[in-house]
Design a protein around this motif. Structure first.
Motif, mmCIF file in Angstrom:
data_model
loop_
_atom_site.group_PDB
_atom_site.id
_atom_site.type_symbol
_atom_site.label_atom_id
_atom_site.label_comp_id
_atom_site.label_asym_id
_atom_site.label_seq_id
_atom_site.Cartn_x
_atom_site.Cartn_y
_atom_site.Cartn_z
ATOM 1 N N ARG A 325 42.785 44.666 38.656
ATOM 2 C CA ARG A 325 42.615 45.780 39.596
ATOM 3 C C ARG A 325 41.513 46.692 39.069
ATOM 4 N NH1 ARG A 325 47.859 48.222 41.782
ATOM 5 N NH2 ARG A 325 47.486 46.420 43.163
ATOM 6 N N PHE A 326 40.488 46.858 39.893
ATOM 7 C CA PHE A 326 39.396 47.780 39.598
ATOM 8 C C PHE A 326 39.610 49.039 40.426
ATOM 9 C CE2 PHE A 326 37.836 43.633 38.609
ATOM 10 C CZ PHE A 326 36.925 43.791 37.579
ATOM 11 N N ALA A 407 38.364 52.323 36.069
ATOM 12 C CA ALA A 407 39.462 51.732 35.303
ATOM 13 C C ALA A 407 39.605 50.265 35.690
ATOM 14 C CB ALA A 407 40.793 52.470 35.562
ATOM 15 N N VAL A 408 39.988 49.441 34.729
ATOM 16 C CA VAL A 408 40.249 48.025 34.959
ATOM 17 C C VAL A 408 41.614 47.711 34.347
ATOM 18 C CG1 VAL A 408 39.496 45.654 34.542
ATOM 19 C CG2 VAL A 408 37.788 47.449 34.887
ATOM 20 N N THR A 409 42.486 47.111 35.147
ATOM 21 C CA THR A 409 43.842 46.798 34.703
ATOM 22 C C THR A 409 44.139 45.347 35.018
ATOM 23 O OG1 THR A 409 44.529 49.060 35.202
ATOM 24 C CG2 THR A 409 46.272 47.427 34.865
ATOM 25 N N ARG A 410 44.698 44.612 34.061
ATOM 26 C CA ARG A 410 45.094 43.231 34.330
ATOM 27 C C ARG A 410 46.433 43.230 35.030
ATOM 28 N NH1 ARG A 410 44.003 37.778 30.970
ATOM 29 N NH2 ARG A 410 44.986 36.392 32.503
ATOM 30 N N LEU A 411 46.536 42.429 36.086
ATOM 31 C CA LEU A 411 47.764 42.332 36.859
ATOM 32 C C LEU A 411 48.517 41.065 36.489
ATOM 33 C CD1 LEU A 411 46.358 43.350 40.367
ATOM 34 C CD2 LEU A 411 47.406 44.823 38.636
ATOM 35 N N GLY A 412 49.834 41.140 36.468
ATOM 36 C CA GLY A 412 50.655 39.950 36.131
ATOM 37 C C GLY A 412 50.612 39.690 34.649
ATOM 38 N N SER A 413 51.053 38.485 34.263
ATOM 39 C CA SER A 413 51.159 38.127 32.844
ATOM 40 C C SER A 413 49.815 37.770 32.258
ATOM 41 C CB SER A 413 52.113 36.934 32.686
ATOM 42 O OG SER A 413 51.650 35.832 33.446
#
Length: 413
Positions: A325-326, A407-413
């Motif tokens: 997610r950006f 911001a950059v967020t990793r989604l899921g595992s």
């Protein structure tokens, strides 16, 4: 020529000339006035004060300046020898004889003269420039460095040419430990050299080896000193190789907040471009970091005008494949309802970047809005480039906006 060689090619005689300098200086009664006259009118001074070393020196210089053909060489040589007989430390006269020897293809004699001058003074740039060129051509790179530093001090305007020679040494893997240690001592010319190295190096592997050797010293290359080289490596080195080299040289380590994207709030970063925000300036468009339009701190401002697709700001990322997610805040200044303002992602495929995804922005001007975008990075997409630009679709567009708090967020595992 025989008398000249006997006078200047033997170290013992040159040392004797140095020892005699004080006595000769004392002999020149009224030398100050004579020197002033010789400087203003060498020909007149020669006629009324031919005994003066200063007069003979200036007379020899006048002959050099007024020479119109090679036929003047014998007279110039005779005048220079006469000046040296009267004043053994007349480095200008010695330099003239060295130049004549080189012109007459007597390289050993010319080298002996220039070496003698260079050993006695650091303020005769012609001699040191010739020695610099000679030592470089003969592969005597330690001596070359010594002579090059003399020229850098005396003729700083020649630094680009000297830094080009340093770069050739790096590209040819001929850099000596002496040059590495000299750079580690942080000489004043170090920043300028790294700019030239970054722009002109054509051997990516050799340049990386050079940086790695310097990284093992007490003064490793800073992000600013890596910036120009890393930017020029984009498109010349495979993306994953470029990321690996940057990370191996990165000092100090990145803070946790910059693990996925660098300088997200535009308050500064320890990462160099292109892994920090990199700006491009097409005609009529630009990007810059400045005060936020509403609130404290800094923000990125972009302005694009025209009918062509443009990119004004980008950053290379190294996200592992997966879903991300950006997000960011943006503050349009112009009407962007036609959705010309875009944020895009490309993936490195070898040395090139291929399109992956694009997001068009639309919000009410003159207030902050929130942008959010979920993107899947496929396997094999280990290096990406995030870009801010404009796509006017053949219509004249004017896209202006501020950006902040990426911001950059990793989604899921």
């Amino acid at each position: 020529m025989g008398d000249t060689q006997a006078m200047v090619s033997q170290p013992a005689r040159w040392k004797l000339a140095v020892a005699m300098a004080g006595a000769l200086a004392a002999f020149a009664i009224g030398a100050g006035d004579t020197f002033a006259l010789a400087t203003r009118n060498p020909a007149l001074a020669q006629s009324i004060a031919g005994w003066s070393g200063a007069t003979k020196s200036k007379h020899a210089e006048l002959l050099v300046q007024n020479a119109r053909s090679l036929s003047a060489i014998p007279e110039v040589k005779s005048a220079a020898i006469a000046a040296l007989v009267r004043e053994p430390l007349d480095f200008n006269a010695a330099r003239t004889l060295g130049s004549i020897a080189i012109r007459e293809n007597d390289i050993p004699l010319g080298r002996a003269i220039f070496t003698a001058v260079g050993q006695q003074t650091l303020r005769e740039p012609v001699s040191h420039f010739w020695l610099m060129s000679d030592t470089y051509a003969r592969g005597r790179y330690g001596d070359f460095l010594k002579e090059a530093e003399v020229i850098l001090r005396q003729k700083p305007e020649m630094s680009p040419q000297i830094f080009t020679l340093f770069t050739r040494l790096a590209d040819g893997r001929r850099v000596t430990e002496r040059l590495i240690q000299r750079l580690a001592s942080r000489p004043e010319w170090r920043p300028g050299f790294f700019d030239v190295l970054g722009e002109q190096s054509t051997n990516s592997d050799a340049a990386y080896e050079f940086y790695t050797r310097l990284a093992r010293t007490k003064a490793p290359p800073s992000p600013a000193e890596l910036r120009v080289w890393l930017r020029h490596e984009v498109g010349r080195t495979d993306g994953d190789v470029l990321v690996g080299r940057w990370k191996s040289l990165q000092r100090p380590p990145l803070p946790a907040r910059e693990r996925l994207i660098r300088n997200p709030d535009f308050e500064g970063s320890v990462a160099p471009q292109p892994f920090d925000w990199t700006f491009y300036l097409p005609e009529g468009s630009f990007a810059e970091i400045g005060p936020s339009p509403d609130g404290p701190g800094k923000a990125l401002y972009v302005e694009m005008t025209g009918r062509d697709n443009e990119t004004v700001a980008s950053q290379i990322l190294d996200l592992a494949p997966g879903r991300y997610r950006f997000s960011a805040r943006y503050y349009p200044v112009s009407d962007i309802s036609r959705r010309e303002l875009t944020i895009s992602l490309t993936c490195a495929q070898g040395r090139n970047f291929s399109p992956l995804a694009k997001s068009a922005l639309d919000a009410t001007p003159e207030r902050w809005s929130r942008w959010q975008w979920d993107v899947d990075l496929p396997a094999g997409c280990n290096v990406q480039q995030l870009s801010i630009g404009m796509e006017p679709r053949a219509l004249t567009a004017d896209a202006r906006s501020y950006f902040d708090d990426f911001a950059v967020t990793r989604l899921g595992s």
